[in-house]
Design a protein around this motif. Structure first.
Motif, short mmCIF file in Angstrom:
data_model
loop_
_atom_site.label_atom_id
_atom_site.label_comp_id
_atom_site.label_asym_id
_atom_site.label_seq_id
_atom_site.Cartn_x
_atom_site.Cartn_y
_atom_site.Cartn_z
N THR A 57 3.37 -3.50 -17.25
CA THR A 57 3.12 -4.39 -16.09
C THR A 57 2.48 -3.44 -14.93
OG1 THR A 57 4.73 -6.02 -16.53
CG2 THR A 57 3.76 -6.24 -14.46
N GLU A 87 -2.00 -9.81 -3.96
CA GLU A 87 -1.42 -8.92 -5.00
C GLU A 87 -1.61 -9.49 -6.17
OE1 GLU A 87 3.21 -8.14 -4.82
OE2 GLU A 87 2.83 -9.90 -6.12
N HIS A 93 -1.73 -3.97 -4.90
CA HIS A 93 -2.12 -4.70 -3.52
C HIS A 93 -3.32 -4.32 -3.18
CE1 HIS A 93 2.56 -5.27 -2.58
NE2 HIS A 93 2.21 -5.83 -3.93
N SER A 129 -0.69 -8.82 -10.22
CA SER A 129 0.20 -8.53 -11.24
C SER A 129 -0.32 -8.75 -12.69
CB SER A 129 1.72 -9.00 -10.85
OG SER A 129 2.21 -8.49 -9.93
N VAL A 171 5.23 -1.22 -12.62
CA VAL A 171 6.16 -2.33 -12.36
C VAL A 171 7.30 -1.82 -13.31
CG1 VAL A 171 7.15 -4.57 -12.72
CG2 VAL A 171 4.93 -4.26 -11.87
N CYS A 174 1.02 -3.77 -10.75
CA CYS A 174 1.17 -4.54 -9.83
C CYS A 174 -0.05 -3.82 -8.58
CB CYS A 174 2.34 -4.87 -9.07
SG CYS A 174 2.11 -5.82 -7.69
#
Length: 106
Positions: A59, A11, A63, A13, A49, A61
């Motif tokens: 923001t 992950e 994965h 961010s 986010v 994120c």
């Protein structure tokens, strides 16, 4: 099943200035394609986010699903510095990145 034999999520961010959000997002799509071309990377999913939100900031994120912890270790050893430096060279100090490694709980 050991962590090495089990898939992991890497992950990332990224918190950035709102002023560069569109340019960063376009670059991020290209960056993800490069990541997915590396050995052991299976897929990626990008999230906006929603909370917490800071004024003037955006923001994302991401994965990244990897085959196993060994694939992640190979990435960190062989490719991470170069891939991280590309973003830093382009956007300087206008963003901050943090990283975590996740594994599905049994």
């Amino acid at each position: 099943m050991s962590a090495t034999a089990q898939g992991v999520i890497y992950e990332v961010s990224v918190d950035l200035e709102s002023a560069i959000a569109d340019e960063y997002h376009a670059w991020l799509r290209q960056h993800i394609a490069e990541m997915l071309a590396l050995p052991g990377f299976l897929s990626a999913q990008v999230f906006d986010v929603l909370e917490p939100v800071a004024a003037g900031r955006v923001t994302y994120c991401v994965h990244y699903r990897l085959r196993d912890a060994t694939a992640l270790a190979d990435y960190l050893r062989d490719h991470a510095a170069r891939m991280r430096n590309e973003g830093a060279a382009r956007f300087g100090d206008r963003f901050r990145a943090s990283r975590r490694v996740l594994r599905e709980s049994n």
